[in-house]
Design an enzyme around this catalytic site. Sequence first.
Site, PDB file in Angstrom:
ATOM      1  N   SER A   2       0.839  -1.194   0.000  1.00 25.89           N
ATOM      2  CA  SER A   2       0.000   0.000   0.000  1.00 25.89           C
ATOM      3  C   SER A   2       0.872   1.241   0.000  1.00 25.89           C
ATOM      4  O   SER A   2       2.040   1.205   0.406  1.00 25.89           O
ATOM      5  CB  SER A   2      -0.904   0.021   1.235  1.00 25.89           C
ATOM      6  OG  SER A   2      -0.134   0.286   2.406  1.00 25.89           O
ATOM      7  N   ASP A   3       0.303   2.343  -0.450  1.00 25.46           N
ATOM      8  CA  ASP A   3       0.962   3.613  -0.208  1.00 25.46           C
ATOM      9  C   ASP A   3       0.854   3.909   1.290  1.00 25.46           C
ATOM     10  O   ASP A   3       0.041   3.306   2.001  1.00 25.46           O
ATOM     11  CB  ASP A   3       0.301   4.725  -1.032  1.00 25.46           C
ATOM     12  CG  ASP A   3       1.227   5.903  -1.284  1.00 25.46           C
ATOM     13  OD1 ASP A   3       2.235   6.039  -0.554  1.00 25.46           O
ATOM     14  OD2 ASP A   3       0.963   6.689  -2.204  1.00 25.46           O
ATOM     15  N   TRP A   4       1.662   4.828   1.769  1.00 25.36           N
ATOM     16  CA  TRP A   4       1.779   5.058   3.214  1.00 25.36           C
ATOM     17  C   TRP A   4       0.466   5.576   3.796  1.00 25.36           C
ATOM     18  O   TRP A   4      -0.045   6.614   3.396  1.00 25.36           O
ATOM     19  CB  TRP A   4       2.939   6.016   3.484  1.00 25.36           C
ATOM     20  CG  TRP A   4       4.241   5.295   3.718  1.00 25.36           C
ATOM     21  CD1 TRP A   4       5.110   5.510   4.741  1.00 25.36           C
ATOM     22  CD2 TRP A   4       4.820   4.221   2.950  1.00 25.36           C
ATOM     23  NE1 TRP A   4       6.188   4.638   4.659  1.00 25.36           N
ATOM     24  CE2 TRP A   4       6.033   3.842   3.574  1.00 25.36           C
ATOM     25  CE3 TRP A   4       4.429   3.545   1.810  1.00 25.36           C
ATOM     26  CZ2 TRP A   4       6.847   2.815   3.085  1.00 25.36           C
ATOM     27  CZ3 TRP A   4       5.238   2.528   1.322  1.00 25.36           C
ATOM     28  CH2 TRP A   4       6.421   2.176   1.950  1.00 25.36           C
ATOM     29  N   GLY A  34      -2.305   4.297   3.242  1.00 29.77           N
ATOM     30  CA  GLY A  34      -3.360   4.125   2.256  1.00 29.77           C
ATOM     31  C   GLY A  34      -4.327   3.027   2.670  1.00 29.77           C
ATOM     32  O   GLY A  34      -3.992   2.123   3.433  1.00 29.77           O
TER      33      GLY A  34
END
Length: 783
Positions: free
Chosen positions: A277-279, A281
């Site tokens: 995942s993005d941070w 996210g």
Amino acid sequence: MAHRNFRWAIALLLTITTYILNAQNLPQLGKSSTADVVAAMTLEEKVNLVVGGGLNMPGMPGAAAEPTEAQKRVRGAAGTIVGVPRLGIPSLVVCDGPSGVHPFPNPMSRAYYATAWPTGTLLASSWDTTLVRKVGSAFGQEVKDYGIDIVLGPGMNIHRNPLGGRNFEYYSEDPLITGHIAAAMIKGIQSKGVGVSVKHFFANNQETNRSTVNVIASERALREIYLRGWQIMVKESNPWTIMSSYNLVNGPMTSQNPELLNTILRKEWGFKGFVMSDWFGGRDAVEIQRAGNNLIMPGIPPQKQAIIEAVKNGKLDVKILDQNVTDILNIILLSPTYKGYKFSDNPDLKGNARIAREAAAESMVLLKNDGTLPVRPGTSLAVFGNNGYELIAGGTGSGDVTRMYTISLADGLYRAGYGVNPELVLTYMQYIEEENRKRPKKTMVEEFMNPTPPINELFVSNDVVARAANTSEVAVIAIGRNAGEGTDRKVEGNYTLTSDEKAFVKTVADAFHAKGKKVIAVLNIAAPIEVTGWRDQMDAILLAWQPGMEGGNAMADVISGKVNPSGKLATTFPSSYNDDPTAKNFPGIEFKDREVPGMFGIKQHEAEVVYAEGVYVGYRYYNTFKVKPAYEFGYGLSYTQFTYGNLTLSSPTFTDKLGVSVTVTNAGKVAGKEVVQLYVGSPTGKLDKPASELKGFAKTRLLNPGESQTIDFTLTAGDLASYQTKVNSWVADAGTYTVRVGTSENTLQSATFKMAKDIVVEKTNKVLVPKVAINELKPVAKK
């Protein structure tokens, strides 16, 4: 009593012996099957592996009280994957970013000085996969030498709109060049035994409401424009990891959408790595795991607890967790940490700087030239504009780089042997130094939440301009624009020049032209700007984009003629912002009555943006709807001239593939390189289509005057296919196709061939279906 103590001692010895024997018999990663290792892991160990080790940044959410050994290895690294030592599973380090190694500033750490590479948009302007792979190889070795296992990049979203805040990280408005340039970078990086996390998957084309916006787009637009580049990249480069994006697409968040991550990415494309995942996210850790988003980053304790409880109460099948663990373990086996690589912590920054300079110079685009360029070294130059003395090496946010130095335009020109007007140097340098001292001191988080605007432009007096026109031979006007993570650009005063800038440009141009002297503009910008209102006052315009730490030297290489410019635009410069088809709906609408939790506890609101332009993005729109851009996709001048001839097709009819060849000749007086662009116009009987689309490109070697090179392309049915939603298939339609070489707008050679019957290239799954009807833009049908 003694007898009893003896029995206790024997029992303890047996227990210890049994423990040691069991430990020795435990499966070990790489020595036992991955399945056996997973079977030996406790539930808590599995969850610790799929949820990152948190941030090692004091004051940040998820920050660990005491750094782990992996966090100590690279202080300020964006995150870690938590290992299981008893099973031979090491912890890995992941670190930003797309334009160079970028650990976050950390009070517990020294600065990590790294190479600030040319940004993605500039590298794509080279249209040179060999050059980009060379950059990637050097970048990958630097990543490895700093003890990092996976670098968070490159970025490869589409330039949907010129105002996109992170366009500088991304390559192009076109999926073909995006996919192949990204693949070249990835192959270069991973050739050194480190991994990438390609981002942000997908349709993450704006920063406004980036974690709450629902992108509403047709299946065809998603397949042909926003997924196509990813598909090319995955099949060509086999990335270790892919990072899911913050946004939603047709309903679900990308990190929580199994149709995207399992059906398309894994089943249709054959992706073998893992997804992170993005941070911060995603919103539901269990749904993230269920969707096939293996790793949740940076990881916080509540996410771990939620997954453990979901497995225990049967809401999450442990088989899903085991598969997510397995995918991560398969990549850990490839990592330098697993292989025991002894990193030097001392990369070849000098050697990498030379490569960065070469790549920047080879990628710059000459937009205008009346013969002013190149300028002979030794010429006296008057450099105007803050940006001439303070280079914008790259954008802000995770795409930033802590570098040891930055070569400004004025510095680069001086080093190249030019005389740089001393009064202007002193005036601008003193002003910039004084203004920078006034800037507030902020933490990284404070700066992210409330970016400090750039210092105001210094407009020197008319008297100063007049003195410069008297004493200097050529004027150089430096125009700078930055952008970055968290915000999109504005039209007024950012996409356009301010009224003061326009007036100053005119003042300088008039003063120098009155003396019969030339004026050059150098654009150090993150994304396209308006040029039609002032370009006629310039004798030459050089587009440097954001050229990295060696930018000033690279610009001087082009200005001097040491390097003959060969870059071409990989994104369109509109004549006016409102000419862009996405201007009407960018960045969408925000619903103030629908509140959702956001990053760092900030309240956010649901939002949506409708991609009403459909497949008509960038040049696909301008060509089809006959809207004249300022500078078209594929445009770029040279200090020499090239001619094209002998465009040849291997057959007048298409069966399973078709060869195309064309000969390029340097008809000028200096050596140079040319980008050969192959466009195809397809029959439109069953489906509306762009007037033409890029289907191939190649860069010649350095051709001496009079020298020729023949470039060969091969077209397959897959290259010619469009996505037909009704049958969920890529189909190449029967009919007449037009092949042409040139730019997106300018045809230099053309030919036609026929396809006798439809060819179904690939049957896909019915996924990512919009929940609402979309009134898509379509050209008027020909009568």
